[in-house]
Enzyme design. Structure first.
Site, short mmCIF file in Angstrom:
data_model
loop_
_atom_site.label_atom_id
_atom_site.label_comp_id
_atom_site.label_asym_id
_atom_site.label_seq_id
_atom_site.Cartn_x
_atom_site.Cartn_y
_atom_site.Cartn_z
N CYS A 382 0.83 -1.20 0.00
CA CYS A 382 0.00 0.00 0.00
C CYS A 382 0.87 1.25 0.00
O CYS A 382 1.40 1.63 -1.04
CB CYS A 382 -0.99 -0.03 1.17
SG CYS A 382 -2.38 1.08 0.90
N HIS A 508 -3.40 -4.74 0.47
CA HIS A 508 -2.67 -5.33 1.59
C HIS A 508 -2.73 -6.86 1.51
O HIS A 508 -3.65 -7.47 2.08
CB HIS A 508 -3.29 -4.89 2.91
CG HIS A 508 -3.07 -3.45 3.23
ND1 HIS A 508 -1.97 -3.00 3.92
CD2 HIS A 508 -3.81 -2.35 2.96
CE1 HIS A 508 -2.05 -1.68 4.06
NE2 HIS A 508 -3.16 -1.27 3.48
N GLU A 510 -1.10 -8.98 3.06
CA GLU A 510 -0.87 -9.63 4.36
C GLU A 510 -2.14 -10.13 5.03
O GLU A 510 -2.11 -11.08 5.81
CB GLU A 510 -0.10 -8.68 5.30
CG GLU A 510 -0.82 -7.41 5.73
CD GLU A 510 -0.59 -6.22 4.81
OE1 GLU A 510 -0.29 -6.43 3.63
OE2 GLU A 510 -0.75 -5.07 5.28
N1 GLN Z 1 -1.73 6.81 3.18
C1 GLN Z 1 -1.88 6.08 1.96
C2 GLN Z 1 -3.27 6.25 1.35
O1 GLN Z 1 -4.21 6.55 2.06
C3 GLN Z 1 -1.56 4.60 2.17
C4 GLN Z 1 -2.53 3.90 3.04
C5 GLN Z 1 -2.02 2.56 3.52
O2 GLN Z 1 -0.84 2.28 3.47
N2 GLN Z 1 -2.91 1.74 4.04
O3 GLN Z 1 -3.44 6.05 0.18
#
Ligand code: GLN
Length: 559
Positions: A382, A508, A510
Site C-alpha cells: 500500500c 494489503h 498480508e
Molecule cells: N496513506 C496512503 C493512502 O491513504 C496509504 C494507506 C495505507 O498504506 N494503508 O493512500
C-alpha cells in the site's frame, strides 16, 4: 440450535484472549463444526479505523471492508474463515445505531436506556452473526477485562443471553493470568479468584477458566482455582505461553478443552479432531532452519502489533521457503537522520508496509532507493507501493519534487494523487477505499507468476492511488504495471523490470495470508530474499545515474 461461547478476560489484558479463542475455534473446526466469530470492543470509537496504530495496533480489514480489531486477523488465520462487518462491534457502533433510531422516532416517545435498549442492540448484533454465518458455534470475545466500566453493558447482554437461550446453548469462558512472583518462585491464583468473583457479581458464572501463565502450572494450582471458583477441575485449563503461536490449538487439545466444550454444549461431532495437517505444519515450523533477515521500514516499529498481519505473513512465507525469518525493525525516521543504516545493510529483503501521514516518508523513500540500487528484494504494501513509485519517478525524471499529494499537496509531480471519489469527502472514518476488489494480472509478470492466476481479489485500505499521467513515461523506463483493476483504470501492482524482485501492491496482501497457505506475493518475495542471501546477487551494483543526491544514503528532499 446455534451454540454460543463467550470469552471474557480477567486480571490483565493482553494475555492472548483472542488467540486462545481462535485456537479453540480451530479445534472445533477440526471436529467438523462450522464456526462464526465476533469481537465486542467496549471503546467509544465506531471502529478502530480512526485510531492511531500506537493506541490500537493494526487495523485488520475484512473482505467486505470492515476496519476491525487485530484479533480478527488471528481468527481468520487460525480458523481459516473470512469475517465481515458484523464480526467486530464497538460501544460507539451500538450507540450510533440506537441514537440513529431515536432520531428517526423509532422508539415512539420512550426513554432510551442502557437496559434494555443498548443491551438489546448488543444482542441483536450477536444474533446477526449467527444469522449471517449460519455457523454451528459462535465465538464471542469481549475486549478488555472484567471490571472495566465501559464493558458493563456487554457483560449484561452476555448474562441475558443465558436466560434467553438456556445453559445448554451458552458457555462462558474466562481467560485469566497467573502472575509469577520471582522472590518466592511461584505462580499466584489470587487475582484469578478475585476476577471470577467480580464476574459473578455481574451475574456470570464461568463454565471454563483458562489460566494463562508464563510458567508451568502445577496441578495443585488448577485444583485450587477449581475449588475457589466453583468450576470442575477439568474445566480449569492451564495455558502456558507457547513458543509457537500456532501450536496453541494442539496444547489446548492436550488439556481436553474441546472435549469438555462439546460435551457441555451437547454438540454432535466426530470423536477426535482432524489435526494431521496442522500437526505437520507445526513440526515444520519447529524444525531448525537457517535465519533470513528481513527489514521492515516503518514509522510505528516501536509497537510491532501495528504490523501484526505483515509479521505473520512473513513467518508463513518463511516456513514455506524453509527459512526462519528474523524481522529487523527499522524506524524510517532514523534513516533520514543517517542512523540505522547498518541495519538496512544487513538484511536480505526490505518491506515498506502501510501507513498514513508525512512523518518518516523520506526515510521510506531512501529505503526503496537502497533496495532498487543495491538490487535487494523489496515488497511495498500500500504506502510501500506508493513510496516505490515516488522513488522511481524521482529517479526517472531526475527531479526531487515528486511526491504523493498526501505529503506535499503542491508537488510538481504528483505521481500519487487522491482518488476521484475521495476528493470531496469530509468524514475521515470509514471513507477510504476499503475491502476486497478484483485485480487483473498481466501475464508474464512477477505478480502473475507468483499467483499463477489471472484474476485475484485483494483487500484495500487507502485514499490515494497511482496517477495515470505517469504511466507511460515510467513504463518506458522499466516500471511494469502488472496488476490493474479489470477496467484498466487503477494500478494495483507495480514492479521494476531488471530487478530481482521489486514489487509493490496498492492492496494489503498480508490480510489474506494463512499459516498453512502463505500469500503468493510474500512467498515470492521471501524466495527472492533467500536467493539474495545465497548468492548475494546485486550487492555491488553501481549507483544508477540520474539519481538525486550523492549516494544511496543521501537525503532526498521533496520540495
Ligand atoms: N496513506 C496512503 C493512502 O491513504 C496509504 C494507506 C495505507 O498504506 N494503508 O493512500
Amino acid at each position: 440450535m446455534t451454540k454460543y461461547i463467550f470469552f471474557t478476560g480477567g486480571v490483565v489484558s493482553s494475555v492472548g484472549k483472542g488467540v486462545t479463542a481462535a485456537a479453540l475455534g480451530r479445534l472445533l473446526k477440526a471436529r467438523g463444526l462450522s464456526v462464526g466469530v465476533q469481537k465486542l470492543d467496549p471503546y467509544i470509537n465506531v471502529d478502530p479505523g480512526t485510531m492511531s496504530p500506537y493506541q490500537h495496533g493494526e487495523v485488520f480489514v475484512t473482505e467486505d471492508g470492515a476496519e476491525t480489531d487485530l484479533d480478527l486477523g488471528h481468527y481468520e488465520r487460525f480458523i481459516d474463515i473470512n469475517l465481515n462487518q458484523v464480526s467486530n462491534v464497538t460501544t460507539g457502533r451500538v450507540y450510533a445505531e440506537v441514537i440513529g433510531r431515536e432520531r428517526r422516532g423509532d422508539y415512539l416517545g420512550g426513554t432510551i436506556q442502557v437496559i434494555p435498549h443498548i443491551t438489546d442492540e448488543i444482542k441483536r448484533t450477536i444474533h446477526l452473526v449467527a444469522k449471517t454465518s449460519q455457523a454451528d458455534v459462535i465465538l464471542i470475545e469481549v475486549g478488555g477485562t472484567v471490571g472495566d466500566i465501559e464493558s458493563l453493558p456487554f457483560m449484561e447482554a452476555l448474562r441475558q443471553m443465558r436466560s434467553d437461550l438456556g445453559p445448554e446453548n451458552t458457555l462462558y469462558v474466562h481467560v485469566t493470568f497467573l502472575p509469577y512472583i520471582g522472590a518466592s518462585r511461584e505462580l499466584k491464583t489470587k487475582p484469578t479468584q478475585h476476577s471470577v468473583r467480580e464476574l459473578r457479581g455481574i451475574g456470570i458464572h464461568p463454565d471454563v477458566i483458562i489460566a494463562r501463565a508464563d510458567h508451568d502450572i502445577p496441578q495443585e494450582h488448577i485444583n485450587k482455582i477449581a475449588l475457589f471458583c466453583d468450576v470442575p477441575a477439568r474445566a480449569v485449563i492451564p495455558a502456558k505461553t507457547s513458543d509457537i503461536l500456532y501450536s496453541i490449538p494442539l496444547s489446548l487439545r492436550e488439556t481436553g478443552l474441546d472435549d469438555f466444550v462439546i460435551e457441555r454444549l451437547g454438540l454432535n461431532t466426530v470423536a477426535k479432531p482432524d489435526l494431521l495437517e496442522w500437526q505437520a505444519m507445526i513440526e515444520e515450523m519447529r524444525r531448525p532452519k537457517p535465519i533470513l533477515k528481513i527489514g521492515i521500514v516503518g514509522k510505528y516499529v516501536e509497537l510491532q502489533d501495528a504490523y501484526m498481519s505483515v509479521k505473520e505473513a512473513l513467518y508463513h512465507a518463511g516456513t514455506a521457503n524453509h527459512r526462519q525469518v528474523e524481522i529487523v525493525w527499522i524506524q524510517s525516521g532514523d534513516l533520514e537522520k543517517g542512523k540505522s543504516w547498518e541495519l538496512l545493510e544487513d538484511v536480505d529483503g526490505i518491506i515498506v508496509p502501510g501507513g498514513f501521514g508525512e512523518r518518516g516518508i523520506e526515510g521510506k523513500i531512501m529505503a526503496a532507493r537502497w533496495a532498487r540500487e543495491k538490487k535487494i528484494p523489496y515488497l511495498g504494501l500500500c504506502l510501500g507501493m506508493q513510496v516505490m513509485c515516488i522513488e522511481f519517478t524521482r529517479y526517472v525524471l531526475g527531479n526531487d519534487d515528486v511526491n504523493s499529494t498526501e505529503f506535499h499537496s503542491q508537488t510538481e509531480h504528483p505521481v500519487i494523487s487522491l482518488m476521484a471519489d475521495q476528493r470531496d469527502l469530509a468524514d475521515m472514518g470509514g471513507t477510504m477505499r476499503l475491502g476486497a476488489y478484483p485485480c487483473q494480472l498481466v501475464p508474464g509478470t512477477k505478480a502473475a507468476k507468483a499467483y499463477n492466476k489471472e484474476l485475484v481479489h485483494e483487500r484495500h485500505r487507502h485514499r490515494w492511488e497511482f496517477n495515470n499521467n505517469y504511466r507511460e513515461i515510467l513504463a518506458e523506463r522499466g516500471m511494469v504495471f502488472s496488476g490493474l483493476s479489470p477496467d484498466g483504470r487503477l494500478v494495483e501492482i507495480a514492479e521494476i523490470a531488471g530487478h530481482p524482485f521489486m514489487l509493490g501492491s496498492q492492496f494489503h496482501p498480508e490480510f489474506k495470508s494463512r499459516p498453512n497457505r502463505p500469500h503468493p506475493l510474500f512467498k515470492a518475495f521471501v524466495a527472492a530474499a533467500v536467493a539474495h542471501q545465497e548468492t548475494g546477487s546485486g550487492e555491488d551494483t553501481a549507483v544508477t545515474p540520474k539519481t538525486p543526491g550523492e549516494n544511496g544514503r543521501s537525503k532526498v528532499t521533496s520540495s
